[in-house]
Structure formats: C-alpha cells, structure tokens
Design an enzyme around this catalytic site. Structure first.
Site, PDB file in Angstrom:
ATOM      1  N   ASN A   1      13.987   7.260  -8.178  1.00 33.52           N
ATOM      2  CA  ASN A   1      13.677   6.565  -6.933  1.00 33.52           C
ATOM      3  C   ASN A   1      13.090   5.799  -6.422  1.00 33.52           C
ATOM      4  OD1 ASN A   1      12.000   9.652  -6.750  1.00 33.52           O
ATOM      5  ND2 ASN A   1      11.664   8.110  -3.955  1.00 33.52           N
TER       6      ASN A   1
ATOM      7  N   SER B   1       0.556  -1.208  -0.482  1.00 30.35           N
ATOM      8  CA  SER B   1      -0.002  -0.078   0.160  1.00 30.35           C
ATOM      9  C   SER B   1       0.559   1.371   0.359  1.00 30.35           C
ATOM     10  CB  SER B   1      -0.757  -0.301   1.578  1.00 30.35           C
ATOM     11  OG  SER B   1       0.378  -0.329   1.903  1.00 30.35           O
ATOM     12  N   GLY B   2       2.299   0.928   0.462  1.00 29.89           N
ATOM     13  CA  GLY B   2       2.887   2.712   0.520  1.00 29.89           C
ATOM     14  C   GLY B   2       3.375   2.182  -1.571  1.00 29.89           C
ATOM     15  N   TYR B   3       4.157   3.779  -1.501  1.00 32.41           N
ATOM     16  CA  TYR B   3       4.950   4.073  -2.820  1.00 32.41           C
ATOM     17  C   TYR B   3       5.396   2.968  -3.429  1.00 32.41           C
ATOM     18  CZ  TYR B   3       3.268   8.506  -0.870  1.00 32.41           C
ATOM     19  OH  TYR B   3       2.329  10.139  -0.236  1.00 32.41           O
ATOM     20  N   THR B   4       6.218   2.441  -2.941  1.00 32.47           N
ATOM     21  CA  THR B   4       6.755   2.096  -3.793  1.00 32.47           C
ATOM     22  C   THR B   4       6.279  -0.258  -4.234  1.00 32.47           C
ATOM     23  OG1 THR B   4       9.270   2.105  -2.094  1.00 32.47           O
ATOM     24  CG2 THR B   4       8.853  -0.077  -3.571  1.00 32.47           C
TER      25      THR B   4
ATOM     26  N   CYS C   1      17.622   3.186  -2.929  1.00 37.70           N
ATOM     27  CA  CYS C   1      17.992   4.065  -4.375  1.00 37.70           C
ATOM     28  C   CYS C   1      19.064   4.941  -4.119  1.00 37.70           C
ATOM     29  CB  CYS C   1      16.517   5.180  -4.321  1.00 37.70           C
ATOM     30  SG  CYS C   1      16.187   5.985  -2.578  1.00 37.70           S
TER      31      CYS C   1
END
Lengths: 345, 345, 345, 345
Positions: free
Chosen positions: C312, C10-13, C145
């Site tokens: 990133n 559910s995070g950005y990555t 990153c």
C-alpha cells in the site's frame, strides 16, 4: 461475600482484575472507577467482560466504602489520594509501584512520583514467598511483572547460596505492559515488529529485585537488569544469568527451585523431555496465573540460567492481586484462578 | 457422569476438546487416542493441559466402550473405522467433514474420501438451529468452522426472505485451522505475514453452506465462497455479502438476526456505539464458545453485509462439540463453556 | 536534474516517497516539509533514510518554487493551500484523495473536505491505464491504495465485457494505510491481532472504483466494497468477486488480464504451478512497485475471482507517484523502482 | 565479470545471496545448485527473484568450474564435497559453520559434523575486522549471524581493555535463521507467538565468539551465550552485557565503538536523541547490510551494555558474503549493497 472495589479499572490490568473478580465465587465487585469511562458499562472498554453483569464505571472521586480496594491506578495515583482512600477501604491491594519499596529505595527510583511522608508500609505480595504475612496484612503491594518473574527465578538460588552477587536479568516483554494509552512507540506500524532493548540500564525493577531479594533472603545481589520489547501483546520472559558460587552441575539449582515451589500451585519447574514444548514460554500461560521456570547450567563456564515465563497482566498483575486477596481472606489459594490456558494461541 | 472418549485427541481440535471436557462437571474423559503419542500424557503435546489429570493417550485401535465418542479424526478417519466404532460408542459426535452432508452432496465435494455405502445419517450439530433434534440424536456432525460462521450470519436473512440467491462469503482464517502437521505453507517464515486467498473457488464449505441452508430454511442459495489466510493463529472472520431482495434499510436484517439469536447464549449481535471495539473480531472471543455478528446495509446499492467472528477451534469446533454434547445429554446449555475471553490478546 | 519538493513528508507515504526519490538518478529533492519535524533531519522520523543525505524538514509555509511538487498531505491539505501551491510548483503529483474524483462525485464522498470551487481537474495517475495522458499532464492524482488494487483487477474484465455490473470488492489491509498518528484503534495491543471489517459499507474507495472504471472503460459498475483490517503493517489484498456475463471458463478472464498487462513492468498475472508460492500476496512485494494478480473461475456458479496484492505504501502510493513522475518527465518507466523485494519477510 | 556459482541456493540464505548477486554489476551468476528444485527456475522457491533472469537450478553434483563459489550448503555439506569443490572453484566463500573455527575448537563444538583431516584454513570474513586479509584470501568463512552481531559489539570493548573476561550475550532471533525446512517448532501455530530461550547454554556461537575474539584481539573472553526465539521472521538483536574493568562512564565505550566503526559503511553507532527511533532494532535494517549498535553504561553497578541489531539473512549471512566478495575482488566495498531498508515494516 467480600465487597471489593476496583480503582482505576479501565486499563488493561483493571480489565483483567475485573474478569477474575466477576467470576470469583467469594467476592462481590461493588464499584469500578474510571474518569474516562464514567457512566459506561464495564464492557465498553473491556470487550471480554460482555455478559458479566451490568455494573457501570463511576468517577474516581465517587469511590465509596468497601471491604477491600484493589487499585490499578498508575504511579502516584494512590499516593495522591492517600489517606482518604485508606479511610474508605478496610484493606488495600495496590498494583502500582507506589508501595513496593521501602522509603529510601522508593525515593531513589521514583523521584518523579515521591511518596508523601507518613504513608504506611505495605507487605510485598509475592505469594510463593510472603504468604505467611498476607492473612493479617491490611495493605499489600503487588510486584512489578518483570520483577516478579525475575524474583521467582532468582530467590531460590540466592537463598541456597548457589550464586555470586552479580546477576544479569535480561527481560523480554510484550506491549500490553505499557498500558492502554496510545503513543508513537506503541503505534502498531512502529511496534508490530519491534525488537529493541528499550531500557538497557536504569530500569526501576532493578531496585525492586535487589531490595526484595535482600528482604526475603538476607542477601543483596547486584542486579544488572535490561528490558527488551518483543513483537507480542502479552507475556514476559525473564532470563536470569547467574554465576555459580562454586563448581556445580544442573542438579543443585534444579533442586533449589523444585523444592521451593513443589507445593505451590502456580509455579512449575519445566523438566527437559517432559513435553513437546520443553521451554518456559508465555504462550500457553496467557490468561492464567501460572509461571513456568527452567534451569540450565554451563558447568564449564560456571553459569546458571533460569528462565521464567508468565502473563504480565495475570500472574504479573491481576492474577497475583486475586491470589493475594484469596490469602488475605483465608479462602482457597486457587479460587477464581483455575483457567489453564489455550494452545495454540 | 457421562463416560466420554476422544478419538484422535492429539491435534489442535483434540486439545481444545480435552481442555473443555476435563473441566466439565458432567463428564468423565475415559480415553483419549493418538497413535503418535500413545503412552504419553495428555500434556505432552498439549502444554495447556498440564495439571489436568494424568490420563495417557492410547492407540486408536485400543478404543474401548463409552457413552459418547467425540471424534477429532481427520477426514475419512471415522469412515474407515465404521461400523466398529458405532458399536463401541453409544453416541457419536464427529468433528470432521465425514458426515455433514447428505450422500450425493458428500460424494460430490469429498471424492477423495468417499463415504462407504450404508453409513447412517448424522444430525447437523448447529445448536442455534438444530437444538431440537439433538436430545434424541445418536449421531451428530459438528459444522466446519468457516461454514459455521457463514451459516450463523446467513440463515436468518434467507429464512426472512431478505436476500437474493447469490451470496458471497469471503472468509478470513488463521493458521490453526490447518491442523498440527507442519508443511511448507505453514512454515513460520512463509506463513507469518501471509495474506493470500488460498482457495478462491471450489472450497468444500461452499457445498456445506448451500445444502445446510436448504435443509434448514427450504431455500437453496448459490454460495460464492473464498477463503483467505491471514497472519493469525486462531480465529475466523466470515464476511457475508448478500443482495437485498427488495429495498431495505438496516433495521430489517438487524431484526432478523437479533430475533433469531435473542435467547441464544453464544451468539451476539454487535450494535454500533455499544463498545469501544464496535466490530466483530475473533480476538476477544478466543478460547470462548461465542460468535459475534454485525449487520450493515448499503441501501443505495442494495447490499447487506453480515460479519461473523469466532474462534475456529472453539465455537468453530471443540466448543460446539461440547455444546452439542450438553444438549444431547439434557444438561445446561452453557455447562463447561463459561470462559469469556481475554483482552487485549 | 528535475527539482522536486515533497510536501507533508514526515508520514509513512512521505518517508517512502523520499526513499525512492533520494536514490533516483534523475531527480534532486530540494525540499521536504513538515511542521512537526521542522529543522530535524529527514532520518529523524524516517530511520530508513539514514545516510541518504543531510536534508532537513522545513515548515509547510516555507515551501519554495520547484519543478514538480509531490504532495503527501492528508485530505484537504492541498485544497487549503490552493492556488498558492499551484503557483510555486510547475507540476503537481498529489497522493491524497483531494483530486481523484470529478466535482460531483468528490462532493458526495468527501463532504467533510469539500473541494474549493475553481480547482482544476487532475489526471488520474494509474500508469497501466492512463500513461498516455501523463507526459503532458501538469496535475496528477495518485489512486487510493485499495482502489488501485481493485481497479487493476477489475478494469480488464469490464473492458472485455466479461462481467455483470454488480461487483464485490473485499479488501484486506495492514495498519500502515492508517498513517503515522497513534490512536486507540492503532494501539499495538488493540491492533496486533485485529481481524475486523472496519468499513463494511460506505467506504470512499467505492466511488473511486466506480467512477474511474466508468471513465476508463465507458461502463459504470456497481461496486460493493468492504475493507477489513488484518494483522499486518504493510500490504493490501483486494479480492474482486465478479459474476460472469455469460458462461465462461478461466481462459477468457485470464487472457483479458494477461493481454492488458503483458507489456507492463509492474503488474504480473500469477499462473498456477509456476511457483512454490502460487498466490498473490503482499509479502514478497513489500518495498516494491509491483502488483500481483490471479484469476480463478467457478464456472458452475458463474463467478470470476481476481485477487490483487500490492504494498500500500509503494505500488499503492509512493511508488506509483514516482512511476507517474517518470512518465511525466519522459524518463524510463522503471527508473528508481527496480527493487524486487525480500523473501521470507 | 567475475563468474560466481552458488552451491545450495534454494534455502533462505541462498535466496538472498542470489537477490544480491543478480543485481550486482561486477558479477555474473553462472550456476545455482539445488537437488530439490533441479530444473526449476530460481524464482520457483524464491518469489522475490521473479523477473531477475531465467537461470534454473542444477543438481549439486553438476557444479562446474567458476571463479568464485559461494556455498550456502548446511553444515557438513561443503566438508563432504571437499576437495573436489576446491578444484572447481578458484576461490570459495562459505556461509556455513564448517570452516569458521580452528581445528581443535571445531572438533569440540561440531562433533556431529567433524571436519575431515587436511582441509585448509579459511579466513574469517568479518569485514570490519579482517578486511586486510580478504584481497589475498582464497577461502573465506562468513560468520554466524548471532556471533556476527555479538562480535561487532564486543570486539572494540575487549581491544580497548574496557571489560572483564566474563561476558553475557543474550541473543534474540527470528525464525528464518532456522532455515526453510518445516518442523514442529517452526509450524506457524507453534512459532507465531513463541518467546522461548531455546538454547540457554551450549550454543555453538559461544565458541565462535570466544575464539574469534581471541584471534582478533589477543584476549580470550569467557562468553556466556543464550539464544531466545522471538515472534519475528527476520532479525537478530544481540544484547551484550559486560562488566567494566574499571570505573567508567558512557564516554569511553562509546568512543571505543565509534572510533572502530567511523569509516565503516555498514556499522553505525546509534546516539540517543538523534532519532525518533533511538534504539538499534532489526526492523528498519531488514534487507540491508547494516548493523546498528548502541552503548549504555550503569556506572554505579559497573555494567556496559551494547546492543547490536542486524538482518540475520543479509548482514548476518548473504550481505556479508557479498561484502567479502567485493573485498576479495578489489571492488568498491558497498557495491550491490546499497539498499537502505523500509519503514515501517
């Protein structure tokens, strides 16, 4: 020196109130309250106050007597502490929405923070329009930032009878108006490039613009208000779309605005071609107590557009509070408010 | 009142010089020149000057006599008009790179704008380090904005003998340092999200940092300078990476910086935990004449990192020019430079 | 079709991993876990996944068997669930820092999230350098990153023996690297114009760059790493300042980089004058799995500067995970990674 | 393979047209013209096209025969070259305003670029509404970006008879809509934080929305259009404020929009609570051919608000051109347009 206390001083509005008051020649800041930062210096949450004295925050409950209290508490914060605060402070300037509207109107728009019975009426602190009431006022409510911009644009047109009752206000705003508390919507990756109409209908400033216009001009418009978040930190641009009551060109509404604000130090009607930056925009006004207005007319379609730009934290909040304070105290109107802004920014 | 003229006053640095001088109690702005805007009011290109007097630009060639000339001409602009300008102005403060370096160094870094033979030497106007020379100076050159930040960070370390000769300066800068003339690189869609090291080697501030450090400390470092464009309008952050000359912890370099700037009103060494915003950053310094510094040490690897943040148009240009002017005229050091910044911004 | 599960999606990555996998022709996403959004559709927190299937999040604890697990859990999340997860998943690609370093190095840099005894070693998934180990790898750790960008820049120079051991890495980064959880530092008004060196020393990527360089080239540099937050959402620019081991001009390091990456589809060495945008910058690379590099040399001072730009969240995380997956599965290297970016953005 | 040429391919719209076409399976780009970059590779001004083939720009005058010409010339550019271009190209898709309006309407809004007598009529390429005309069309004009957003919002309401004739369209736009040519207004320091209503009245999209609505629904609204520049590079948000023709709640306009676009792959009506990002905003749509719409109703005041968000360079220009091309050629509607966007961005 007037002894001023600031209640709820750790947020963004509080920081700007302190910035202005700490440099104000007629005022001594005797107290600033914050539960979160109690015991810390003012510059702990407010980096721009470094070097401006060594005052520290006290908890809200330790508020002591003062000549004037400026309250930056969130909605309901002043309600809850009433009438005790009223006893401590000779006069009160409130920056929240708690006391802007009359009882019935307030109850309708702020159901979650109802005003306790028996709280007194506050003067609406819109200096360009209510200055006459301020010297004798004990209690003053500062306008909401977007309502403030819209009212400065709209009131002269309504008073002059130039517009029909239905008025659209399309307000654009930066993120600082949402305050200093993080949440998902204000998280930088989500907010940085946001362009979203987050409140298309039902915004509380609708009621504020309608009722204050009625109070100040005798005519109640039907305000159609929407608020859009734009990728800025500070600044409001309110675009007021009104319909001409009769066929007109640009000169009449321009005259209505220009004559209203000719003697007002903080409101300026921008004329085309007077500048390489011919539109009202918050940028060069940031940090200042100024509002820029422009007037445009589509004569063929009968629309008058007035744009109003201001810094939501200054002209839209802290600066007007100081402006109000100056008028309450009988001091020069622009005292402590002379900063003219930065460009480019 | 000292009669000051501003040469080349329509650019961004000129606009900030005017903003500061028009509010300065000891100075009268008698003339501001611009060929592009000759005849226009100062607020035509500078929206933040509205209401600050009715002066109009005159062409450069109509410059008249004055007590002090502040020149905001681009590189070579003052050279070309020398010695005529020297005859009109009792004293000159130049904000360009024309007179910062000694002849040989200048010739090496500014081949395209060589300095004519016979131009006199200017004092380097870095007030925290050269204040003693300013009261008697007739000609003063204001440092470059990135060199200025780097020098404030580096000089105390070099003077205290704490660092080896090889020093990396990784400077980050907003777009306003590039001036007011549009081009492809500054076109908003190209620049808005730029993050590019546009001058990895060969930047002229290399020579400025090396030669001024040698002049002021007696030791010449080898400066490895790179400049990176970041998505900001105003602000410089210079990160100075130096190698410790001997095993040390944080206390020594911190002491070197703190003792150097203890009495200096515009330079502040940020301590960890003193604030909710514990890093030097341009944001809260925009519009001010302040520079914030921090010191960090990697004792294991022998690296000292000093970060320096400032507003390139104020502390990095116009503000230092006014600071220099105050010292030249024997006026209070902070006169006209008391604005403490905005937060959030 | 390889059955892939995404842990911590559910995070950005996680959102970017899902974006790439849902469009990948050789992969079926069988599960995506999130405790916060359990039961919600993938596009609830990830607006860019709308229309890409109807999968819903399951709680972490309901993870079932799969061919390959991609873990986007924060630090320690995979540790804690080991060895149970190892039993469910045939192969694991981890995007956290949990398994990048060898035991001793890990213990030193990640004291707060120590690795339990007995966890196996992971292959370091830097495809341009470790591709040969990936087809047979069961466990792979994706680089951090900023370390990723720095390593792509530095490794060819070290392997070619061109640089001295002390290397400065000055990394600039957007806000999305900090993840999806709001806090004061990521609150838009505080972060929008941030330019602050938030980790001048002691950053964990120091250890990652040093130890991976040692592992891959046999020579261990002393890395001096600093990280600076810039006003962007996505993107990393790592500026590597190295000292030439012997007098050289630009051709040698350029050749070292160019020959290393000539056959590599996702790394490109930018040549001067080949483009109107001649510098590596994240902008046109956003959303892509590409890294741009440039080389500059100050022959007089003996410095080599290599700049590396990437997204990133993609090349620095999700894209490399998919690249690694392709190599593990013996599929075409660029499968699912063909998007070439947007300009302007 | 259809042989496509792109005229005027060096600007931002041209770059996006090329990005889409170079990855399109049914199309071969045979020529791209630019006088400024003649002889340079496509990726010289368009960094995001690197690696996508080795085509070079040719001068406009060297345009050769092709099956379909996509013209990205600025206003008047195609006029001037008519009828020669018509002879070279079997079919033409024009992205300028040259052929959107009927003769009389065009003459009124584009007095400076009058259309030569005798030029033929173009089909208006708004695929969700004019798809039926496209398979047989030889000449198609792509809508203006802000008109496009407004029309998608407004047309269903007008067709369903839900709104009164007076409609306000308050459009917000990023800087890329202004093209790739630098000027003072687009200079980064001036534009970065701009929030200005640069065209309060008299915008040409007024005529486009009015006349196309009349053409497609048989009813001509009076459109009150204003355009505001916001601090973004890409993206349009059009807020359409309409007055309900009779008392209604949200369900009717929602149904009108939902039923209109139910089968349309690129237009989506956002429902409250369906997502953590519940408002139409350009961010997650950047790079895609999608438009998001929302409907809100103030039943008490009788206002319907429809917000429409899209990427001005894709759905508002290049993407629609490709969409139109697909329909003209009888290919799958979404071919070459499957990219679903990035988040966060």
């Amino acid at each position: 020196m007037t002894r001023v206390a600031v209640l709820g001083a750790s947020g963004y509005t509080g920081g700007e109130v302190l910035r202005l008051l700490l440099a104000h020649p007629g005022v001594e800041v005797v107290q600033a309250t914050s539960d979160q930062f109690a015991g810390k210096r003012l510059d702990y949450p407010h980096p721009h106050l470094r070097g401006l004295g060594a005052l520290r925050f006290t908890p809200h409950e330790q508020l002591g007597p003062c000549d004037v209290l400026l309250s930056c508490m969130p909605q309901g914060g002043l309600h809850q502490r009433w009438p005790r605060i009223s006893e401590l402070a000779g006069r009160v300037v409130d920056l929240s929405a708690d006391f802007r509207l009359e009882d019935a109107e307030h109850a309708r728009w702020y159901r979650k923070n109802p005003r306790p019975a028996g709280t007194p009426e506050f003067v609406y602190g819109l200096p360009e329009w209510t200055a006459a009431q301020l010297p004798n006022a004990r209690l003053v409510a500062v306008p909401g930032c977007m309502a403030h911009a819209a009212l400065l644009a709209l009131l002269p047109l309504v008073r002059a009878g130039l517009v029909k009752p239905d008025v659209i206000v399309d307000a654009k705003t930066g993120s600082s108006g949402g305050g200093a508390t993080p949440d998902r919507a204000s998280h930088h990756p989500e907010r940085a490039n946001a362009l979203r109409c987050y409140k298309p209908v039902g915004h509380r400033h609708t009621g504020e613009i309608e009722s204050i216009t009625a109070r100040l001009t005798g005519q109640r418009p039907t305000v159609h208000f929407s608020a859009t978040a734009v990728p800025s930190v500070r600044g409001v641009l309110a675009t007021v779309h009104a319909f001409a009551a009769r066929p007109i060109d640009e000169s009449e509404p321009l005259r209505a605005l220009a004559s209203t604000y000719r003697e007002k130090p903080f409101v300026h009607v921008v004329r085309p071609n007077a500048s390489a930056s011919p539109f009202p925009e918050p940028g060069p006004l940031l940090g200042t107590n100024h509002c820029d207005l422009s007037v445009d007319v589509d004569a063929e379609r009968g629309r008058i557009v007035v744009n109003a730009a201001l810094d939501n934290l200054v002209k839209g909040a802290a600066g007007t509070a100081v402006h109000v304070l100056n008028l309450m105290l009988g001091r020069p109107e622009t005292e402590g408010l002379v900063f003219r802004g930065l460009h480019p920014l």
